[in-house]
Write a protein that holds these residues in place. Structure first.
Motif, mmCIF file in Angstrom:
data_model
loop_
_atom_site.group_PDB
_atom_site.id
_atom_site.type_symbol
_atom_site.label_atom_id
_atom_site.label_comp_id
_atom_site.label_asym_id
_atom_site.label_seq_id
_atom_site.Cartn_x
_atom_site.Cartn_y
_atom_site.Cartn_z
ATOM 1 N N LYS A 80 1.450 3.420 18.144
ATOM 2 C CA LYS A 80 2.763 3.274 18.775
ATOM 3 C C LYS A 80 2.881 1.984 19.583
ATOM 4 O O LYS A 80 3.901 1.281 19.473
ATOM 5 C CB LYS A 80 3.052 4.490 19.647
ATOM 6 N N PRO A 81 1.884 1.606 20.398
ATOM 7 C CA PRO A 81 2.020 0.364 21.159
ATOM 8 C C PRO A 81 2.178 -0.865 20.276
ATOM 9 O O PRO A 81 2.817 -1.845 20.682
ATOM 10 C CB PRO A 81 0.712 0.302 21.967
ATOM 11 N N LEU A 82 1.614 -0.841 19.058
ATOM 12 C CA LEU A 82 1.745 -1.992 18.167
ATOM 13 C C LEU A 82 3.169 -2.105 17.633
ATOM 14 O O LEU A 82 3.692 -3.206 17.474
ATOM 15 C CB LEU A 82 0.756 -1.885 17.012
ATOM 16 N N ILE A 83 3.803 -0.979 17.342
ATOM 17 C CA ILE A 83 5.183 -1.003 16.887
ATOM 18 C C ILE A 83 6.097 -1.461 18.016
ATOM 19 O O ILE A 83 7.052 -2.204 17.810
ATOM 20 C CB ILE A 83 5.622 0.385 16.381
ATOM 21 N N GLU A 84 5.787 -1.030 19.229
ATOM 22 C CA GLU A 84 6.622 -1.384 20.372
ATOM 23 C C GLU A 84 6.500 -2.854 20.738
ATOM 24 O O GLU A 84 7.425 -3.434 21.316
ATOM 25 C CB GLU A 84 6.250 -0.506 21.573
ATOM 26 N N ASN A 85 5.379 -3.474 20.418
ATOM 27 C CA ASN A 85 5.138 -4.892 20.714
ATOM 28 C C ASN A 85 5.539 -5.732 19.499
ATOM 29 O O ASN A 85 4.834 -5.773 18.502
ATOM 30 C CB ASN A 85 3.662 -5.103 21.053
ATOM 31 N N LYS A 86 6.662 -6.435 19.583
ATOM 32 C CA LYS A 86 7.152 -7.199 18.432
ATOM 33 C C LYS A 86 6.162 -8.261 17.983
ATOM 34 O O LYS A 86 6.109 -8.618 16.797
ATOM 35 C CB LYS A 86 8.496 -7.837 18.764
ATOM 36 N N ALA A 87 5.365 -8.781 18.916
ATOM 37 C CA ALA A 87 4.387 -9.803 18.567
ATOM 38 C C ALA A 87 3.283 -9.250 17.679
ATOM 39 O O ALA A 87 2.556 -10.026 17.033
ATOM 40 C CB ALA A 87 3.778 -10.414 19.830
ATOM 41 N N ARG A 88 3.122 -7.916 17.634
ATOM 42 C CA ARG A 88 2.080 -7.306 16.822
ATOM 43 C C ARG A 88 2.619 -6.757 15.495
ATOM 44 O O ARG A 88 1.873 -6.162 14.739
ATOM 45 C CB ARG A 88 1.380 -6.190 17.606
ATOM 46 N N ARG A 89 3.893 -6.954 15.230
ATOM 47 C CA ARG A 89 4.412 -6.585 13.915
ATOM 48 C C ARG A 89 4.181 -7.744 12.948
ATOM 49 O O ARG A 89 4.135 -8.903 13.346
ATOM 50 C CB ARG A 89 5.911 -6.272 13.988
ATOM 51 N N CYS A 90 4.055 -7.436 11.681
ATOM 52 C CA CYS A 90 3.889 -8.466 10.668
ATOM 53 C C CYS A 90 4.488 -7.978 9.357
ATOM 54 O O CYS A 90 4.824 -6.799 9.219
ATOM 55 C CB CYS A 90 2.415 -8.826 10.469
ATOM 56 N N VAL A 91 4.646 -8.878 8.418
ATOM 57 C CA VAL A 91 5.030 -8.506 7.062
ATOM 58 C C VAL A 91 3.994 -9.096 6.117
ATOM 59 O O VAL A 91 3.399 -10.143 6.384
ATOM 60 C CB VAL A 91 6.454 -8.977 6.691
ATOM 61 N N VAL A 92 3.774 -8.403 5.004
ATOM 62 C CA VAL A 92 2.674 -8.734 4.098
ATOM 63 C C VAL A 92 3.239 -9.098 2.732
ATOM 64 O O VAL A 92 3.790 -8.233 2.040
ATOM 65 C CB VAL A 92 1.714 -7.532 3.963
ATOM 66 N N PRO A 93 3.133 -10.359 2.295
ATOM 67 C CA PRO A 93 3.662 -10.750 0.981
ATOM 68 C C PRO A 93 2.918 -10.049 -0.152
ATOM 69 O O PRO A 93 1.694 -9.899 -0.118
ATOM 70 C CB PRO A 93 3.410 -12.265 0.937
ATOM 71 N N ALA A 94 3.668 -9.634 -1.169
ATOM 72 C CA ALA A 94 3.053 -8.958 -2.319
ATOM 73 C C ALA A 94 3.953 -9.106 -3.540
ATOM 74 O O ALA A 94 5.151 -9.361 -3.422
ATOM 75 C CB ALA A 94 2.822 -7.479 -2.019
ATOM 76 N N THR A 95 3.350 -8.947 -4.712
ATOM 77 C CA THR A 95 4.122 -8.909 -5.951
ATOM 78 C C THR A 95 3.857 -7.631 -6.747
ATOM 79 O O THR A 95 4.605 -7.316 -7.667
ATOM 80 C CB THR A 95 3.822 -10.131 -6.839
ATOM 81 N N SER A 96 2.801 -6.891 -6.403
ATOM 82 C CA SER A 96 2.544 -5.594 -7.031
ATOM 83 C C SER A 96 1.583 -4.811 -6.160
ATOM 84 O O SER A 96 0.880 -5.377 -5.319
ATOM 85 C CB SER A 96 1.969 -5.757 -8.451
ATOM 86 N N PHE A 97 1.540 -3.484 -6.344
ATOM 87 C CA PHE A 97 0.599 -2.657 -5.597
ATOM 88 C C PHE A 97 0.150 -1.500 -6.467
ATOM 89 O O PHE A 97 0.834 -1.123 -7.430
ATOM 90 C CB PHE A 97 1.201 -2.144 -4.283
ATOM 91 N N ALA A 98 -0.999 -0.950 -6.134
ATOM 92 C CA ALA A 98 -1.593 0.115 -6.933
ATOM 93 C C ALA A 98 -1.670 1.407 -6.132
ATOM 94 O O ALA A 98 -1.903 1.399 -4.926
ATOM 95 C CB ALA A 98 -2.992 -0.281 -7.391
ATOM 96 N N GLU A 99 -1.473 2.508 -6.832
ATOM 97 C CA GLU A 99 -1.648 3.840 -6.256
ATOM 98 C C GLU A 99 -2.649 4.601 -7.118
ATOM 99 O O GLU A 99 -2.568 4.571 -8.351
ATOM 100 C CB GLU A 99 -0.325 4.609 -6.240
ATOM 101 N N SER A 100 -3.610 5.256 -6.464
ATOM 102 C CA SER A 100 -4.548 6.086 -7.209
ATOM 103 C C SER A 100 -3.974 7.478 -7.364
ATOM 104 O O SER A 100 -3.248 7.966 -6.503
ATOM 105 C CB SER A 100 -5.901 6.146 -6.497
ATOM 106 N N SER A 101 -4.281 8.121 -8.461
ATOM 107 C CA SER A 101 -3.746 9.439 -8.757
ATOM 108 C C SER A 101 -4.116 10.436 -7.675
ATOM 109 O O SER A 101 -5.248 10.466 -7.190
ATOM 110 C CB SER A 101 -4.271 9.929 -10.109
#
Length: 209
Positions: A80-101
């Motif tokens: 919760k403190p990380l979400i509340e602190n805008k300096a600790r938010r980030c975005v992660v570039p991606a073009t695909s992702f995998a999910e295991s069954s």
């Protein structure tokens, strides 16, 4: 759950999803696959700037073994403190992702997902500092490290046959800015499944042209 993703994009493509005049720092390297506990690239909030930085997609204190976050899970409280602190938010570039069954959880039976036309997107994430050993038995690396984790939500109809959860996907500049700079309520409003037409299940030969 998502434990493997890929980015295959140039810095200008990242700029299309970030207010471009704010993006600083180095360019991306060649196409890269990122595994849980491995190094990745994130865009962090530096007030009036956005910076590309490298850090491990890794473990954090009080959440051993966790590199994904779901606020609806009782284990969310340490985050919760990380979400509340805008300096600790980030975005992660991606073009695909995998999910295991959900049946096996095996990395040998992954299903890959991407946007149509392989357009880039961002995962919503947070980062934190952690002190400990990030090396190997043969080459310890004890010290303070910066680690990031990815937000998750309920799976949409595309992912649900494979897994019950999926990463939080951001596809517009407005969504990226809302996550990085919005209030806690505005940021967490983005923790929702991607619309069913945003992503698709890729064929097994995901790397084929």
């Amino acid at each position: 759950m998502c434990n493997w993703y890929e980015y295959d994009l140039a810095e200008w493509e990242v700029r299309e999803l970030v207010e471009h005049y704010k993006l600083t720092s180095h360019s991306l390297r060649e196409p890269t696959e990122v595994f849980a506990n491995g190094p990745g690239v994130v865009v962090v909030n530096r007030g009036d700037e956005r910076a590309l930085e490298r850090m491990p997609w890794g473990l954090t204190p009080r959440t051993e073994g966790r590199w994904l976050i779901n606020i609806r899970n009782p284990e969310f409280e340490p985050w919760k403190p990380l979400i509340e602190n805008k300096a600790r938010r980030c975005v992660v570039p991606a073009t695909s992702f995998a999910e295991s069954s959900r049946d096996t959880g095996s990395l040998t039976r992954l299903q890959w997902f991407a946007r149509h036309n392989r357009k880039p997107f961002m995962f919503a994430g947070v980062w934190t500092k952690w002190r400990g050993d990030r090396g190997t038995n043969g080459a310890p690396n004890v010290g303070e490290h910066r680690l990031y984790s990815i937000m998750t939500t309920e799976a949409n109809a595309v992912v649900q046959p494979v897994d019950d959860v999926m990463p939080v996907i951001l596809t517009t500049v407005a969504e990226v800015e809302q996550w990085l700079t919005g209030s806690v309520e505005e940021a967490l409003a983005l923790q929702r499944p991607a619309a069913d037409d945003v992503i698709k299940l890729l064929a097994d030969e995901k790397k084929a042209a």
